[in-house]
Motif scaffolding. Structure first.
Motif, short mmCIF file in Angstrom:
data_model
loop_
_atom_site.label_atom_id
_atom_site.label_comp_id
_atom_site.label_asym_id
_atom_site.label_seq_id
_atom_site.Cartn_x
_atom_site.Cartn_y
_atom_site.Cartn_z
N CYS A 4 0.82 -1.20 0.00
CA CYS A 4 0.00 0.00 0.00
C CYS A 4 0.86 1.27 0.00
O CYS A 4 1.84 1.36 0.72
N CYS A 7 0.16 2.86 3.81
CA CYS A 7 0.54 2.23 5.07
C CYS A 7 1.47 1.05 4.88
O CYS A 7 1.86 0.41 5.85
N GLY A 9 0.76 -1.76 3.80
CA GLY A 9 0.08 -3.03 4.02
C GLY A 9 0.02 -3.83 2.73
O GLY A 9 0.36 -3.34 1.66
N CYS A 37 -6.08 -2.58 -0.01
CA CYS A 37 -5.15 -2.78 1.10
C CYS A 37 -5.85 -3.54 2.22
O CYS A 37 -6.94 -3.17 2.63
N GLN A 39 -4.96 -3.65 5.15
CA GLN A 39 -4.75 -2.95 6.42
C GLN A 39 -5.64 -1.70 6.55
O GLN A 39 -6.38 -1.55 7.49
N CYS A 40 -5.56 -0.79 5.55
CA CYS A 40 -6.30 0.47 5.69
C CYS A 40 -7.47 0.57 4.72
O CYS A 40 -8.24 1.52 4.79
N GLU A 42 -7.42 1.09 1.52
CA GLU A 42 -7.15 1.93 0.36
C GLU A 42 -7.30 1.09 -0.92
O GLU A 42 -6.85 -0.05 -0.99
ZN LIG Z 1 -2.89 0.61 3.39
#
Ligand SMILES: [Zn+2]
Length: 74
Positions: A4, A7, A9, A37, A39-40, A42
């Motif tokens: 990402c 982040c 990720g 992503c 994680q976030c 995106e």
């Molecule tokens: Zn991310």
């Protein structure tokens, strides 16, 4: 597939709905392939996908409907 931009990720393949407001015309494109992503959340699109999105939008703008909902694969 890379990481990402925000982040770092892991980016996973997924589908998303792409929405755009063009001078009062709402265009919704469903099931657009994307990288998401884990994680976030995106979302990013490949250059090929962006080109196809632009093609779809150009076509729908000619139709001049207020709200258009289309499937990416259609
Ligand atoms: Zn991310």
């Amino acid at each position: 597939m890379g990481s990402c931009f925000y982040c770092k990720g892991n980016m996973k393949d997924g589908l998303s709905n792409y929405m755009v407001d063009m001078d009062g015309h709402f265009i919704i494109i469903k099931n657009v392939p994307c990288h998401k992503c884990s994680q976030c959340g995106e979302v990013s699109y490949s250059g090929e996908t962006v080109a196809r999105i632009e093609e779809i939008i150009a076509k729908l703008k000619e139709a001049l409907t207020e709200v258009a909902v289309v499937d990416f694969a259609a």
